[in-house]
Design an enzyme around this catalytic site. Structure first.
Site, PDB file in Angstrom:
ATOM      1  NE  ARG A  80      -2.741   0.874   3.547  1.00 56.18           N
ATOM      2  CZ  ARG A  80      -3.594   0.660   4.551  1.00 56.18           C
ATOM      3  NH1 ARG A  80      -4.838   0.294   4.307  1.00 56.18           N
ATOM      4  NH2 ARG A  80      -3.196   0.751   5.798  1.00 56.18           N
ATOM      5  CB  SER A 102     -11.980  -2.311   1.769  1.00 55.48           C
ATOM      6  OG  SER A 102     -10.600  -2.505   1.885  1.00 55.48           O
ATOM      7  CE  LYS A 109      -7.417   2.617   4.451  1.00 52.98           C
ATOM      8  NZ  LYS A 109      -8.829   2.831   4.115  1.00 52.98           N
TER       9      LYS A 109
END
Lengths: 211, 211
Positions: free
Chosen positions: A43, A112, A141
């Site tokens: 990521r 997700s 996050k």
């Protein structure tokens, strides 16, 4: 290699270079894999495309010969150019149907889901897992929906046939609860990236499944 | 459609939604195309992938039937998923060789070059044009190298056989100088996006080539 049939998602490392305590990402990833991480997601929200591709290629060449798929976050072009095994998309990323079309029938596609509705909608998609995000609140996050919690995870396991990857705020001390609530996979960022010993930290997470 | 053989780059619109004075991007683009813009690049550095793809699809469906290629900035996955005619990459984006491999032999591939060395290196690549960036200093893009200037552009025309797209600080009043210095193409952002009348502004730029 058909990654879709042969991936061990139980300990799933999601990378964040900024959380690696100054260590080289590749070293941290390989240590976690020695400890039993069976899937790795790269990521990179801030890297340039060229840098992202270089990182992806380096990890593909180290991981995939070990039977560990590299899964790229969001960027199908980086996944395709690097030969990565799969792509993970969120609800604001490429739609999963487009991801599958671009990546082909043998690639891992993960999605997700932040709500029960998104989870149920995901059943009709040609994907390999859903990432329930976040399970707990997490500093990594901050743009996320209300946490699933253990109760939400239990509900998900009862109502969905999909492989459930739990992500968000998972660590050594709550991992057993998360697995007991129905997670097939523990996806972690800081628990491995920031571990003093990422190999041992991965081994500790994997041990939760073996009890 | 082989876009590589049939694209009129003379007036090349590069989009920036923030500069459209609150107007709909599609409307501004179509007005510029009516005025003679022959190529459009969709540049979206802040949109999510899903939003970028939706914008790209909308523009492809409006532009490509008119014979005007949509060229996507940086994101080969968005270009592939939307059916866009091409991809534009910078020096920090996907390497042009990877861009060509992903996009296939019929796609337009453009590359930004900021130095003479990058320009000369580009000759060996399978690309359709180079974007000389920036020609003049510009508020639109602040992360750029020293401007080429008209003298640099003249040098480029003398030393490179490539199609030269001039970008950066070009407007109605300097466009003739830029073309006289050797540019095959005037690429503009604010000159069209922020024009009171984008159709007329495009017509004015095109007229520079016809003198």
């Amino acid at each position: 290699m058909n990654w879709r049939m042969h991936t061990d998602y139980r300990v799933y490392l999601v990378t964040d270079r900024d959380l690696c305590l100054g260590r080289n990402l590749e070293d941290v990833v390989l240590a976690a894999v020695r400890g039993g991480a069976g899937a790795v997601q790269l990521r990179e929200k801030n890297a340039s495309s060229r840098e992202f591709l270089a990182l992806a290629r380096a990890l593909v060449s180290r991981l995939q010969p070990l039977g560990v798929p590299l899964i790229i976050n969001d960027r199908a072009d980086i996944a395709l150019a690097s030969g990565a095994a799969g792509l993970h998309v969120g609800q604001s990323d490429l739609p999963p149907e487009d991801a599958r079309r671009l990546m082909g029938p043998d690639a891992i596609i993960g999605l997700s889901v932040e709500t029960r509705e998104e989870l149920l909608d995901a059943e009709k998609l040609d994907i390999d897992y859903v990432g329930l995000s976040p399970i707990f609140t997490t500093p990594t996050k901050t743009d996320t929906h209300e946490p699933w919690g253990l109760a939400g995870l239990r509900w998900a396991r009862e109502h969905s046939p999909l492989t459930l990857v739990a992500i968000g705020g998972i660590h050594r001390n709550n991992a057993a609860d998360v697995v007991a609530a129905g997670a097939h996979s523990l996806a972690v960022v800081s628990e491995l990236c920031s571990a003093q010993n990422p190999e041992e930290a991965a081994r500790n997470l994997l041990a939760v499944f073996e009890k």
